[in-house]
Write a protein that holds these residues in place. Structure first.
Motif, PDB file in Angstrom:
ATOM      1  N   TYR A  76      34.805  41.241  46.590  1.00 59.20           N
ATOM      2  CA  TYR A  76      35.807  40.498  45.829  1.00 59.20           C
ATOM      3  C   TYR A  76      35.244  39.917  44.533  1.00 59.20           C
ATOM      4  N   TRP A  77      34.006  39.431  44.537  1.00 59.15           N
ATOM      5  CA  TRP A  77      33.435  38.941  43.282  1.00 59.15           C
ATOM      6  C   TRP A  77      33.319  40.079  42.273  1.00 59.15           C
ATOM      7  N   THR A  78      32.935  41.263  42.750  1.00 58.06           N
ATOM      8  CA  THR A  78      32.850  42.424  41.858  1.00 58.06           C
ATOM      9  C   THR A  78      34.215  42.782  41.299  1.00 58.06           C
TER      10      THR A  78
ATOM     11  N   THR B 164      42.092  29.781  44.095  1.00 57.85           N
ATOM     12  CA  THR B 164      41.853  31.085  43.464  1.00 57.85           C
ATOM     13  C   THR B 164      43.170  31.832  43.287  1.00 57.85           C
TER      14      THR B 164
ATOM     15  N   HIS C 156      32.517  39.036  50.420  1.00 57.06           N
ATOM     16  CA  HIS C 156      32.373  38.291  49.175  1.00 57.06           C
ATOM     17  C   HIS C 156      31.913  39.168  48.011  1.00 57.06           C
TER      18      HIS C 156
END
Length: 368
Positions: free
Chosen positions: A51-53, A114, A48
């Protein structure tokens, strides 16, 4: 040009050739054993933070391009912004690809939406259309009549497709390898058209109609912004360059993965491990290659573990390679430019080479 050393297309394979009793059964457990090892090592866990970065960085880059576009105004320097926008959208496409494969979140709904928002809202493409097509490719890579990525089109990927051509089409087909990368400049436009054709059909589902609204809104706002801030000449040049650069860079990341690898007859049955490994090609390289290809340079590992997060593919590669070597499964990995040379050479000679006699490696495999 350097002649490739990979096995030629499997066009002379007899699909119903008898196999020794138990041969298929011996191979069936190969993948499950590998999968269990990978799962026990925790290599299928979600990433996570990664991917958030990456999503944050891509959105920041997109915001920077939009800001630059507004500040530049009526200037031919806008073409630099067009190229930059294309490169950012390639990264958006990679993220939507990962999300469509459910690599990012545990929730299927979060992954799906997403992917839908990234592909439709930012890149202007239908993830539903693409995923339907891409799933068929993953199920039967390079298999005639099953893999849509080798269906007949502008470029002929199989000898049968070449045989149907005459006149100018035949002349172009004999040189299609050299034309392949220039044709990728049209790939961006082709993706938009195919997306709209799928979403606007009469039988579209409710979700597809929502997706159609997202894609149409994105495309409409994009064109409107260009025409509001730029004269029509500069707006057209911006749009054309952006689509061309997007198509070339996205296509160049997918092209090396399967083109020029063995083709499999429609009726042939293969165990999952060999189906994915023997038809796929990895690309050597470092951090820059990983970034430019969105992790697709680890194509073998991606096909074996489609839901594995992108950064983990590099970690699992040594395990997969050693496992393939242990069980006598050919593992193909080449440099980036060598892969392009193989693709060009194969496409230029797909019809001629297919007429050359050869020993089918998969037929040999199942005789043992």
């Amino acid at each position: 040009m350097h002649r490739r050393t990979e096995p030629p297309p499997l066009t002379q394979l007899v699909a119903d050739e008898p196999r020794p009793q138990g041969a298929q059964e011996r191979h069936a457990s190969l993948y499950s054993d590998l999968l269990n090892t990978v799962r026990e090592l925790g290599l299928l866990k979600r990433r996570h933070g990664y991917y958030w970065t990456r999503i944050g960085l891509v959105l920041a880059a997109l915001g920077g391009v939009i800001t630059g576009f507004i500040l530049l105004g009526d200037s031919w320097f806008q073409l630099l912004m067009a190229g930059a926008l294309a490169l950012v959208l390639v990264q958006v496409a990679f993220l939507s690809h990962d999300s469509a494969h459910r690599q990012i979140f545990h929730s299927a709904a979060w992954n799906d939406w997403t992917a839908r928002l990234l592909a439709g809202g930012l890149a202007g493409m239908s993830i539903t259309w693409w995923r339907n097509k891409h799933s068929k490719h993953h199920n039967a890579p390079n298999q005639l009549g099953k893999d849509p990525d080798i269906d007949i089109g502008v470029v002929a990927f199989t000898p049968d497709h070449v045989a149907r051509r005459t006149g100018l089409a035949k002349w172009l087909g004999d040189r299609q390898g050299w034309l392949f990368f220039p044709l990728l400049t049209l790939e961006g436009l082709s993706l938009h058209v195919a997306s709209l054709q799928h979403l606007l059909r009469r039988s579209a589902t409710k979700v597809e109609r929502i997706e159609a609204a997202i894609v149409l809104s994105r495309l409409g706002l994009y064109v409107a912004a260009l025409l509001i801030l730029l004269p029509i000449g500069k707006a057209s040049a911006f749009l054309g360059l952006q689509l061309a650069v997007f198509g070339v860079f996205l296509g160049a990341s997918f092209a090396p993965n399967h083109k020029g690898m063995p083709l499999v007859p429609k009726t042939m049955k293969l165990d999952f491990l060999r189906r994915q490994v023997l038809m796929s090609r990895n690309i050597r390289g470092g951090v820059l290659t990983d970034f430019a290809m969105g992790g697709l340079n680890y194509q073998i590992e991606h096909h074996l573990f489609p839901s594995m997060p992108r950064p983990t593919l590099k970690q699992v590669q040594p395990i997969v390679r050693e496992y393939c070597e242990l069980h006598g499964v050919k593992y193909t990995e080449v440099g980036l430019f060598e892969s392009y040379e193989i693709v060009v050479d194969y496409l230029n000679n797909v019809g001629l080479r297919a007429r050359d006699p050869f020993q089918c490696p998969l037929a040999t495999l199942y005789r043992n």
